[in-house]
Scaffold this active site. Structure first.
Site, short mmCIF file in Angstrom:
data_model
loop_
_atom_site.label_atom_id
_atom_site.label_comp_id
_atom_site.label_asym_id
_atom_site.label_seq_id
_atom_site.Cartn_x
_atom_site.Cartn_y
_atom_site.Cartn_z
N CYS A 43 6.64 20.32 -11.76
CA CYS A 43 7.87 20.74 -11.36
C CYS A 43 8.10 22.22 -11.63
O CYS A 43 7.54 22.69 -12.71
CB CYS A 43 8.81 19.81 -11.89
SG CYS A 43 10.71 20.28 -11.57
N CYS A 68 10.42 14.89 -10.11
CA CYS A 68 10.11 15.04 -11.65
C CYS A 68 11.18 14.12 -12.37
O CYS A 68 12.43 13.81 -12.16
CB CYS A 68 10.74 16.34 -11.73
SG CYS A 68 11.10 17.13 -13.55
N HIS A 102 5.86 -1.05 -2.64
CA HIS A 102 5.38 -0.25 -3.99
C HIS A 102 5.53 1.17 -3.93
O HIS A 102 4.63 2.22 -4.50
CB HIS A 102 3.99 -0.67 -4.33
CG HIS A 102 4.02 -1.97 -4.66
ND1 HIS A 102 2.92 -2.73 -4.77
CD2 HIS A 102 4.94 -2.76 -5.33
CE1 HIS A 102 2.92 -4.07 -5.52
NE2 HIS A 102 4.34 -4.16 -5.59
N ASN A 159 -8.06 -12.73 5.40
CA ASN A 159 -8.68 -12.17 4.08
C ASN A 159 -10.23 -12.45 4.16
O ASN A 159 -10.91 -13.53 4.80
CB ASN A 159 -8.16 -12.92 2.79
CG ASN A 159 -8.49 -12.18 1.42
OD1 ASN A 159 -9.52 -11.67 1.17
ND2 ASN A 159 -7.21 -11.69 0.83
N GLU A 196 -11.88 -13.74 1.68
CA GLU A 196 -12.33 -14.80 0.91
C GLU A 196 -10.95 -15.44 0.71
O GLU A 196 -9.83 -14.75 0.68
CB GLU A 196 -12.70 -14.45 -0.37
CG GLU A 196 -11.96 -13.45 -1.20
CD GLU A 196 -12.94 -12.72 -2.58
OE1 GLU A 196 -13.97 -12.70 -2.24
OE2 GLU A 196 -12.40 -12.14 -3.40
N ASN A 237 0.94 -1.27 0.17
CA ASN A 237 0.13 0.27 0.09
C ASN A 237 0.84 1.42 0.01
O ASN A 237 1.92 1.30 0.42
CB ASN A 237 -0.76 0.01 1.29
CG ASN A 237 -1.94 -1.32 1.17
OD1 ASN A 237 -1.90 -1.82 0.26
ND2 ASN A 237 -2.38 -1.76 2.41
N VAL A 238 0.20 2.35 -0.33
CA VAL A 238 1.14 3.47 -0.71
C VAL A 238 0.42 4.56 0.11
O VAL A 238 0.46 5.81 -0.02
CB VAL A 238 1.16 4.10 -2.32
CG1 VAL A 238 2.09 3.13 -2.75
CG2 VAL A 238 -0.35 4.30 -2.74
N ASP A 239 -0.57 4.09 1.11
CA ASP A 239 -1.48 5.30 1.78
C ASP A 239 -0.90 5.71 3.21
O ASP A 239 -1.39 6.60 3.76
CB ASP A 239 -2.95 4.48 2.20
CG ASP A 239 -2.77 3.25 2.83
OD1 ASP A 239 -3.34 2.36 2.57
OD2 ASP A 239 -1.71 2.91 3.70
N GLY A 286 -5.10 -8.88 3.54
CA GLY A 286 -5.77 -8.17 2.75
C GLY A 286 -5.01 -8.11 1.49
O GLY A 286 -5.00 -6.98 0.50
N1 APR Z 1 -10.76 -7.39 5.02
C1 APR Z 1 -9.68 -8.36 4.66
N2 APR Z 1 -9.37 -8.58 3.17
C2 APR Z 1 -10.16 -7.93 2.29
C3 APR Z 1 -11.10 -6.92 2.75
C4 APR Z 1 -11.18 -6.48 4.07
N3 APR Z 1 -12.25 -5.59 4.53
N4 APR Z 1 -11.38 -6.29 1.69
C5 APR Z 1 -10.72 -6.80 0.74
N5 APR Z 1 -9.96 -7.66 0.96
C6 APR Z 1 -8.89 -8.62 0.40
C7 APR Z 1 -9.84 -8.91 -1.02
O1 APR Z 1 -10.45 -10.19 -0.66
C8 APR Z 1 -8.51 -9.18 -1.84
O2 APR Z 1 -7.87 -10.54 -1.69
O3 APR Z 1 -8.01 -7.85 0.11
C9 APR Z 1 -7.35 -8.26 -1.19
C10 APR Z 1 -7.24 -7.01 -2.13
O4 APR Z 1 -6.62 -7.50 -3.45
P1 APR Z 1 -5.92 -6.58 -4.63
O5 APR Z 1 -7.23 -5.50 -4.69
O6 APR Z 1 -5.60 -7.28 -5.67
O7 APR Z 1 -5.04 -5.71 -3.78
P2 APR Z 1 -3.47 -5.92 -3.68
O8 APR Z 1 -3.34 -7.51 -3.52
O9 APR Z 1 -3.13 -5.15 -2.82
O10 APR Z 1 -2.94 -5.64 -5.14
C11 APR Z 1 -1.46 -5.69 -5.19
O11 APR Z 1 -1.76 -4.74 -7.23
O12 APR Z 1 -2.51 -3.09 -8.53
C12 APR Z 1 -1.45 -3.49 -7.86
O13 APR Z 1 0.31 -1.92 -6.96
C13 APR Z 1 -1.15 -2.66 -6.99
O14 APR Z 1 -0.37 -2.58 -4.72
C14 APR Z 1 -1.17 -3.15 -5.52
C15 APR Z 1 -0.89 -4.58 -5.73
#
Ligand code: APR
Length: 248
Positions: free
Chosen positions: A147, A127, A119, A212, A214, A102-104, A186
């Site tokens: 810039c 720039c 990431h 997760n 799912e 995450n970048v947040d 997540g």
């Molecule tokens: N609690 C737990 N898990 C969750 C929740 C939640 N509230 N909401 C969503 N998820 C899970 C989803 O089921 C999924 O498996 O989080 C995961 C998010 O997956 P992605 O959307 O693919 O995100 P991420 O795995 O971080 O993506 C990786 O892909 O696009 C690039 O640079 C981007 O860093 C990112 C990278």
């Protein structure tokens, strides 16, 4: 599910080196959509057009349409109990490092001190032409941010097609191959090379706990304990059992 939480808590208490790998799912309850769930960012912005370094160089103004939405969402986001729970485990001496995609900046805002930003981070801009660097606050509200040389700035996030920062890659690989317990929270674990880390940890014999909503591509193959549910709920349940078993 309680036995699973107990088993996960006992694994963490018995581990000499525990790390956490996190993805966008850990920040969804903070109001930041993930990428690949229904309604996620890639449902609305095609990553081939908005998230590669070539797409940025070709049409930075267009990419900043997506980046602006991301930035405004991140600005409005608050940490949730998953972020603060990991920071508490670190304070208890039970979690060494968070490696996040995450970048947040929410892990840092929650108090985690050892955070590897695999990431990059959206809190600074560079720039590509004259290499000037800016804090995002200096350019807040300016879209696209420019810039002083006039060119459009790029946030210090890693786009597809860019290399993972060398230090982040090196330290993450070293930690994944020496940890005894790995928490993976997540993330769909589909993006290379981040998705090598859980496999490296497995090969090194570590116990892997997945949180997760799912199942993912990892769940039935290398996960030892699958805690299905929202990150904030599962992490806070896990931390309270750890606290209880440790005697407060
Ligand atoms: N609690 C737990 N898990 C969750 C929740 C939640 N509230 N909401 C969503 N998820 C899970 C989803 O089921 C999924 O498996 O989080 C995961 C998010 O997956 P992605 O959307 O693919 O995100 P991420 O795995 O971080 O993506 C990786 O892909 O696009 C690039 O640079 C981007 O860093 C990112 C990278």
């Amino acid at each position: 599910m309680d036995e699973l939480i107990q088993e996960a808590a006992r694994s963490i208490l018995g581990s000499k080196l525990t790390i956490a790998l996190t993805g966008a799912g850990i920040s969804v309850e903070s109001g930041i959509p993930d990428f690949r769930s229904r309604g996620g960012l890639w449902d609305r912005f095609d990553p081939d057009e908005y998230a590669t370094i070539n797409s940025f160089k070709r049409s930075p103004e267009k990419v900043w349409e997506m980046l602006r939405e991301m930035e405004e969402t991140i600005d409005a986001a608050e940490t949730n109990e998953a972020h603060t729970g990991l920071a508490e485990l670190e304070r208890m001496g039970l979690l060494q490092t968070v490696i996040t995609q995450n970048v947040d900046n929410l892990h840092q805002e929650a108090g985690s001190r050892d955070v590897i930003e695999y990431h990059g981070n959206s809190r600074s801009l560079t720039c590509l032409w004259c290499n000037n660097s800016y804090d995002y606050k200096e350019k807040k509200g300016e879209y696209p941010p420019r810039c002083e040389c006039g060119k459009i700035l790029k946030p210090d996030v890693i786009f597809f097609g860019e290399a993972i920062p060398f230090d982040a890659m090196t330290r993450s690989t070293q930690l994944a191959s020496t940890c005894q317990v790995l928490l993976i929270i997540g993330t769909s674990a589909v993006v290379f090379p981040f998705n090598l880390l859980p496999r490296q940890a497995k090969q090194a014999g570590s116990k892997i706990i997945e949180i997760n909503l799912e199942k993912t591509a990892l769940t039935d193959h290398i996960i030892d304990i699958f805690l299905q549910g929202k990150a904030s709920v599962k992490v806070s349940q896990l931390v309270s059992v750890v606290r209880e078993l440790r005697g407060g």
